[in-house]
Design a protein around this motif. Structure first.
Motif, mmCIF file in Angstrom:
data_model
loop_
_atom_site.group_PDB
_atom_site.id
_atom_site.type_symbol
_atom_site.label_atom_id
_atom_site.label_comp_id
_atom_site.label_asym_id
_atom_site.label_seq_id
_atom_site.Cartn_x
_atom_site.Cartn_y
_atom_site.Cartn_z
ATOM 1 N N GLU A 44 0.837 -1.203 0.000
ATOM 2 C CA GLU A 44 0.000 0.000 0.000
ATOM 3 C C GLU A 44 0.872 1.252 0.000
ATOM 4 O OE1 GLU A 44 -3.304 2.066 2.904
ATOM 5 O OE2 GLU A 44 -3.167 -0.123 2.880
ATOM 6 N N ALA A 45 1.897 1.252 0.848
ATOM 7 C CA ALA A 45 2.817 2.391 0.893
ATOM 8 C C ALA A 45 3.590 2.512 -0.417
ATOM 9 C CB ALA A 45 3.779 2.243 2.063
ATOM 10 N N ALA A 46 4.057 1.398 -0.939
ATOM 11 C CA ALA A 46 4.812 1.409 -2.189
ATOM 12 C C ALA A 46 3.944 1.922 -3.344
ATOM 13 C CB ALA A 46 5.334 0.008 -2.505
ATOM 14 N N THR A 47 2.714 1.495 -3.400
ATOM 15 C CA THR A 47 1.803 1.950 -4.451
ATOM 16 C C THR A 47 1.569 3.444 -4.348
ATOM 17 O OG1 THR A 47 0.732 -0.204 -4.556
ATOM 18 C CG2 THR A 47 -0.511 1.661 -5.434
ATOM 19 N N TRP A 48 1.327 3.940 -3.137
ATOM 20 C CA TRP A 48 1.119 5.373 -2.933
ATOM 21 C C TRP A 48 2.356 6.141 -3.374
ATOM 22 C CZ3 TRP A 48 3.541 9.209 -0.195
ATOM 23 C CH2 TRP A 48 2.833 10.402 -0.006
ATOM 24 N N TRP A 49 3.526 5.655 -2.996
ATOM 25 C CA TRP A 49 4.797 6.340 -3.254
ATOM 26 C C TRP A 49 5.173 6.278 -4.738
ATOM 27 C CZ3 TRP A 49 8.029 8.210 0.833
ATOM 28 C CH2 TRP A 49 9.295 8.637 0.446
ATOM 29 N N GLU A 54 4.566 8.902 -8.145
ATOM 30 C CA GLU A 54 5.778 8.783 -8.964
ATOM 31 C C GLU A 54 6.983 9.458 -8.306
ATOM 32 O OE1 GLU A 54 4.623 10.231 -12.830
ATOM 33 O OE2 GLU A 54 3.386 8.475 -13.191
ATOM 34 N N LEU A 55 7.137 9.197 -7.002
ATOM 35 C CA LEU A 55 8.244 9.767 -6.249
ATOM 36 C C LEU A 55 9.516 8.971 -6.508
ATOM 37 C CD1 LEU A 55 6.402 10.349 -2.854
ATOM 38 C CD2 LEU A 55 6.871 12.039 -4.646
ATOM 39 N N ASP A 56 10.661 9.636 -6.376
ATOM 40 C CA ASP A 56 11.952 8.962 -6.472
ATOM 41 C C ASP A 56 12.138 8.082 -5.248
ATOM 42 O OD1 ASP A 56 12.570 10.207 -8.872
ATOM 43 O OD2 ASP A 56 13.575 11.887 -7.884
ATOM 44 N N HIS A 57 13.172 7.243 -5.300
ATOM 45 C CA HIS A 57 13.406 6.332 -4.172
ATOM 46 C C HIS A 57 13.576 7.119 -2.873
ATOM 47 C CE1 HIS A 57 14.514 2.671 -2.117
ATOM 48 N NE2 HIS A 57 15.529 3.329 -1.576
ATOM 49 N N VAL A 64 7.155 14.710 1.479
ATOM 50 C CA VAL A 64 6.301 13.540 1.723
ATOM 51 C C VAL A 64 5.253 13.874 2.768
ATOM 52 C CG1 VAL A 64 6.268 11.150 2.548
ATOM 53 C CG2 VAL A 64 8.106 11.925 1.026
ATOM 54 N N ARG A 65 5.666 14.494 3.860
ATOM 55 C CA ARG A 65 4.723 14.862 4.915
ATOM 56 C C ARG A 65 3.630 15.782 4.383
ATOM 57 N NH1 ARG A 65 6.647 18.927 9.228
ATOM 58 N NH2 ARG A 65 6.139 20.234 7.455
ATOM 59 N N ASP A 66 4.020 16.784 3.590
ATOM 60 C CA ASP A 66 3.044 17.705 3.042
ATOM 61 C C ASP A 66 2.075 17.020 2.086
ATOM 62 O OD1 ASP A 66 4.208 19.667 4.600
ATOM 63 O OD2 ASP A 66 5.255 20.650 2.921
ATOM 64 N N LEU A 67 2.554 16.076 1.295
ATOM 65 C CA LEU A 67 1.671 15.312 0.418
ATOM 66 C C LEU A 67 0.645 14.522 1.230
ATOM 67 C CD1 LEU A 67 3.967 13.772 -2.349
ATOM 68 C CD2 LEU A 67 1.942 15.186 -2.720
ATOM 69 N N LEU A 69 -0.359 15.061 4.360
ATOM 70 C CA LEU A 69 -1.284 15.972 5.068
ATOM 71 C C LEU A 69 -2.300 16.609 4.132
ATOM 72 C CD1 LEU A 69 1.145 17.678 7.595
ATOM 73 C CD2 LEU A 69 -0.610 15.955 8.077
ATOM 74 N N SER A 70 -1.941 16.738 2.864
ATOM 75 C CA SER A 70 -2.875 17.336 1.896
ATOM 76 C C SER A 70 -3.969 16.350 1.489
ATOM 77 C CB SER A 70 -2.127 17.802 0.644
ATOM 78 O OG SER A 70 -1.735 16.712 -0.162
ATOM 79 N N GLY A 71 -3.791 15.093 1.897
ATOM 80 C CA GLY A 71 -4.783 14.068 1.545
ATOM 81 C C GLY A 71 -4.536 13.452 0.195
ATOM 82 N N ALA A 72 -3.410 13.767 -0.401
ATOM 83 C CA ALA A 72 -3.085 13.253 -1.740
ATOM 84 C C ALA A 72 -2.787 11.780 -1.710
ATOM 85 C CB ALA A 72 -1.877 14.014 -2.295
#
Length: 72
Positions: A44-49, A54-57, A64-67, A69-72
């Protein structure tokens, strides 16, 4: 991302930022122990990331925290 993982991830990001500053980076593995005891949650975390955002490793903990908290 389920609420429990979201909360844990924000806490971990905040801890890393407090200890190492706003430029500290992390990967989604930072949200887990060094063992694969919950593969569904890890995926689940890997899919979100990886797929959703499409975040880098390694990414800035602040980003990440802001994403999260934004509910993204």
């Amino acid at each position: 991302m389920r609420d429990s993982l979201r909360s844990k991830a924000v806490t971990i990001c905040n801890d890393k930022i407090a200890k190492k500053g706003e430029t500290v980076g992390l990967s989604f593995y930072a949200f887990f122990a060094n063992k694969n005891d919950d593969p569904d949650l890890l995926m689940e975390a890997a899919t979100w990331w990886i797929k959703t955002h499409e975040l880098d490793h390694f990414e800035k903990a602040l980003k990440v925290r802001d994403l999260i908290l934004s509910g993204a």
